[in-house]
Scaffold this active site. Structure first.
Site, PDB file in Angstrom:
ATOM      1  N   ASP A 177       0.834  -1.197   0.000  1.00  0.00           N
ATOM      2  CA  ASP A 177       0.000   0.000   0.000  1.00  0.00           C
ATOM      3  C   ASP A 177       0.870   1.249   0.000  1.00  0.00           C
ATOM      4  O   ASP A 177       2.034   1.208   0.415  1.00  0.00           O
ATOM      5  CB  ASP A 177      -0.861   0.059   1.266  1.00  0.00           C
ATOM      6  CG  ASP A 177      -1.759  -1.144   1.407  1.00  0.00           C
ATOM      7  OD1 ASP A 177      -2.113  -1.746   0.386  1.00  0.00           O
ATOM      8  OD2 ASP A 177      -2.095  -1.475   2.562  1.00  0.00           O
TER       9      ASP A 177
HETATM   10  N1  URA Z   1      -1.090  -6.071   3.756  1.00  0.00           N
HETATM   11  C1  URA Z   1      -1.617  -4.835   3.767  1.00  0.00           C
HETATM   12  O1  URA Z   1      -2.661  -4.601   4.329  1.00  0.00           O
HETATM   13  N2  URA Z   1      -0.956  -3.861   3.129  1.00  0.00           N
HETATM   14  C2  URA Z   1       0.225  -4.040   2.521  1.00  0.00           C
HETATM   15  O2  URA Z   1       0.800  -3.097   1.977  1.00  0.00           O
HETATM   16  C3  URA Z   1       0.774  -5.345   2.523  1.00  0.00           C
HETATM   17  C4  URA Z   1       0.093  -6.345   3.155  1.00  0.00           C
END
Ligand code: URA
Length: 231
Positions: free
Chosen positions: A104
């Site tokens: 993310d």
């Molecule tokens: N899980 C998440 O919620 N976000 C990420 O960036 C990676 C794994």
């Protein structure tokens, strides 16, 4: 073997049209000889430009330390991306350099980037159960039942049908955890904690299989041998 002009274009050096100019200027050699035929079939390893061997002709595999604020997307309208951090020539490669799975925008940590499409498919396939380790900081105390619930392999995330694979949770502090997953579902860590009523306020990926970020500063990368994940 590919055409010489295509080889240079695919590795991000220049367009095929520019390749003709580079050849005319004597900048390109094949096996030590000045090349004059853009259509000549070549092994990329035999080509030099301005006396230098081509840059990672066998494919790029990068271990990138993703800082917060960059998206894993090639869409410019989504804002600054992990690809913006790379040298221009790598950004022009074809196949394009792309991430193996996504983190993310606000997640930091270990992200693999490659221009080897087969590797992306292999490592993002549900069959590939490499452990990925995350540090997650929560907005509230770690729920008492979290470790058991994640380990059970019965947690079904909203909108999904199959339960998450068993995951290992270590409690590192009142609101701090380390979570090891063997899959990579959309926003998986955040959604797993949301299932318990907790919000992840900071998320960092520490490792991917045996690979760690040791010695790689945020925003920097280490080039890995493209065969790193060969059987
Ligand atoms: N899980 C998440 O919620 N976000 C990420 O960036 C990676 C794994």
């Amino acid at each position: 073997m590919r055409r010489l002009d295509q080889t240079l274009a695919n590795l991000g050096y220049c367009s095929r049209r520019e390749a003709r100019d580079w050849l005319r200027a004597g900048r390109v050699r094949v096996a030590g000889e000045i090349a004059d035929d853009p259509g000549q079939r070549v092994a990329a390893a035999a080509v030099t430009v301005d006396g230098e061997p081509l840059d990672h002709p066998e494919g790029l595999l990068l271990l990138f330390h993703k800082p917060a604020g960059l998206v894993c997307s090639h869409e410019a309208r989504e804002g600054p991306s992990v690809y913006d951090a790379l040298p221009e020539r790598w950004r022009r490669r074809n196949p394009a350099v792309t991430s193996i799975g996504r983190l993310d925008k606000e997640t930091t940590g270990l992200l693999l980037l490659t221009d080897l499409p087969d590797l992306v498919h292999r490592l993002t396939s549900p069959k590939h159960k490499v452990p990925k380790v995350y540090r997650a900081m929560l907005d509230s105390p770690v729920p008492g039942e979290a470790a058991e619930r994640f380990a059970a392999g019965t947690l079904v995330l909203p909108g999904e049908e199959s339960p998450c694979a068993p995951a290992v949770l270590e409690v590192l502090g009142p609101r701090e955890t380390r979570l090891t997953l063997t899959e990579g579902r959309y926003h998986q860590v955040r959604r797993m904690f949301a299932d318990l009523g907790a919000t992840v306020v900071a998320l960092h990926r520490e490792s991917f299989g045996s690979l760690t970020l040791a010695g790689v500063e945020p925003g920097a990368w280490r080039v890995l041998p493209p065969g790193t994940f060969s059987a």
